[in-house]
Design a protein around this motif. Structure first.
Motif, PDB file in Angstrom:
ATOM      1  N   GLN A  57       0.812  -1.206   0.000  1.00 53.84           N
ATOM      2  CA  GLN A  57       0.000   0.000   0.000  1.00 53.84           C
ATOM      3  C   GLN A  57       0.853   1.267   0.000  1.00 53.84           C
ATOM      4  N   ASN A  58       2.096   1.156   0.476  1.00 53.79           N
ATOM      5  CA  ASN A  58       2.949   2.330   0.582  1.00 53.79           C
ATOM      6  C   ASN A  58       4.167   2.265  -0.323  1.00 53.79           C
TER       7      ASN A  58
ATOM      8  N   SER B  33      -5.597  -6.663  -3.080  1.00 54.12           N
ATOM      9  CA  SER B  33      -6.022  -5.372  -2.535  1.00 54.12           C
ATOM     10  C   SER B  33      -5.403  -4.279  -3.372  1.00 54.12           C
ATOM     11  N   SER B  34      -5.933  -3.031  -3.162  1.00 58.33           N
ATOM     12  CA  SER B  34      -5.430  -1.905  -3.922  1.00 58.33           C
ATOM     13  C   SER B  34      -4.036  -1.545  -3.457  1.00 58.33           C
ATOM     14  N   SER B  35      -3.204  -1.116  -4.371  1.00 55.53           N
ATOM     15  CA  SER B  35      -1.869  -0.690  -4.012  1.00 55.53           C
ATOM     16  C   SER B  35      -1.864   0.721  -3.460  1.00 55.53           C
ATOM     17  N   LYS B  37      -2.799   3.810  -0.991  1.00 63.15           N
ATOM     18  CA  LYS B  37      -2.881   3.919   0.461  1.00 63.15           C
ATOM     19  C   LYS B  37      -4.263   4.406   0.832  1.00 63.15           C
ATOM     20  N   SER B  43     -10.736  -3.124   4.907  1.00 66.04           N
ATOM     21  CA  SER B  43      -9.361  -3.535   5.203  1.00 66.04           C
ATOM     22  C   SER B  43      -9.015  -3.221   6.646  1.00 66.04           C
TER      23      SER B  43
END
Lengths: 184, 172
Positions: A57-58, B33-35, B37, B43
């Motif tokens: 995610q980061n 899942s989405s990359s 943030k 989630s």
């Protein structure tokens, strides 16, 4: 075969396949690092999952500029373990070692048990060290990180890492002697 | 075992490795899942459900802070709108009161004017009456009218003698 830099750049664009390659490479050592520190298989799995979820995610915030990707992952892992310590006491038990992951000779049960016991004693010996000492020994001797990578991960100078390593080995030796694993 | 270098004991921990099933499942979930943030509710719930101890991580704190900021902004906007509404009401009320005052003032003026006019009429009437009296003219005392009134007056009825006396004076 793509270089790690290329995989990282593609991951930043949202290419899950590229990040998947990075996941396959780094997940086992990160899992190992966390498992020894927290001492519980399910906790280690959960924390490892969180580490890579955060990383995915980061990934856009990661900038190379001389900072190794492995160090970035270990930094996330170390912080996750610290958070885990704040809310849950670490349990030193022999159940942290998956039975199928120890020993190659499945027919030799006694040696398998011995190996489990030895691993557990080694782990106990490491767990008695200070946090930074544990991290340095695990990163260097279990996961083969360089002093540069370790210093980046822990936010300390390489000189400090060498000092920590020296003190950690000295103390670990004493701990293992107390458990009878090694003799002077 | 005992003659091994210390580091070789540590390296035995390399035997540890994750389950293949966990490896595959975790990888699939993460890559699915989405990359970005994004602090999606699902989630966050999943993470918290898996690890209650992470309740106090910065992600939860960030969500709480965002909610607090939103609440403050919403309250501020509501108060601002309320103040504006109150201002409008006050302004409208003021205008109404101004109109009412104007009308009242007009009414007062009208009443005063009417009173003045009435007073003028009264004054004129009194003045003419006094004038007639002073001139001892009794033109208003129409003899034929008095005679007719006299016919209506019954003198033999029991009545106040003083009134009778006055009446006699008038008719004579």
């Amino acid at each position: 075969m793509q270089s790690e830099k290329e995989l990282i750049e593609k991951s930043k664009t949202g290419d899950s396949g590229s990040f998947g390659v990075l996941y396959d490479k780094y997940m086992p050592p990160i899992y190992r690092f966390i498992l020894v520190k927290v001492g519980h298989k399910h906790d280690a799995e959960d924390l490892t999952h969180q580490v890579f979820l955060k990383a995915w995610q980061n990934i856009g915030t990661y900038a190379d500029e001389g900072h190794p990707f492995s160090s970035w992952l270990y930094k996330i892992a170390n912080n996750s373990v610290i958070d885990h310590y704040r809310t849950k006491k670490t349990d030193i038990s022999i159940e942290w070692i998956p039975e199928e992951k120890v020993g190659s000779n499945e027919n030799d049960i006694p040696s398998q048990v011995d190996q489990e016991i030895n691993l557990d004693k080694i782990r106990i010996g490491i767990m008695k060290l200070e946090q930074d000492q544990q991290s340095v020994l695990l990163m260097k001797f279990v996961n083969d990180l360089s002093n540069t990578e370790i210093s980046e991960a822990l936010g300390k100078s390489e000189g400090a890492i060498r000092v920590i390593q020296h003190r950690a080995l000295k103390q670990l030796k004493k701990n293992l002697e107390d458990q009878g694993i090694i003799t002077t | 075992m005992n003659n091994k270098p210390l580091t070789s004991h540590i390296k035995q921990l390399k035997l540890l490795s994750p389950d293949a099933e966990f490896h595959a499942r975790s990888k699939a979930e993460i890559l699915g899942s989405s990359s970005l943030k994004l602090f999606s509710a699902s989630s966050q719930v999943e993470l918290i459900a898996k690890n209650p101890q992470t309740t106090w991580t910065w992600r939860v704190l960030a969500l709480t802070g965002a909610f607090a900021i939103f609440t403050i902004v919403a309250v501020g906007v509501t108060k601002l709108l309320k103040n504006e509404t109150d201002q409008e009401k006050i302004t409208a009320a003021s205008l109404d009161s101004i109109n009412i005052k104007e009308e009242f003032n007009k009414l007062n003026i009208n009443i005063q004017i009417a009173e003045i006019k009435y007073q003028e009429v009264v004054d004129q009437t009194i003045a003419s009456a006094l004038k007639e009296v002073s001139e001892t003219k009794t033109n208003h005392l129409n003899q034929s009218v008095l005679e007719k009134e006299k016919e209506n007056i019954i003198f033999n009825e029991a009545s106040n003698p003083e009134i009778d006396k006055l009446l006699n004076e008038i008719t004579l």
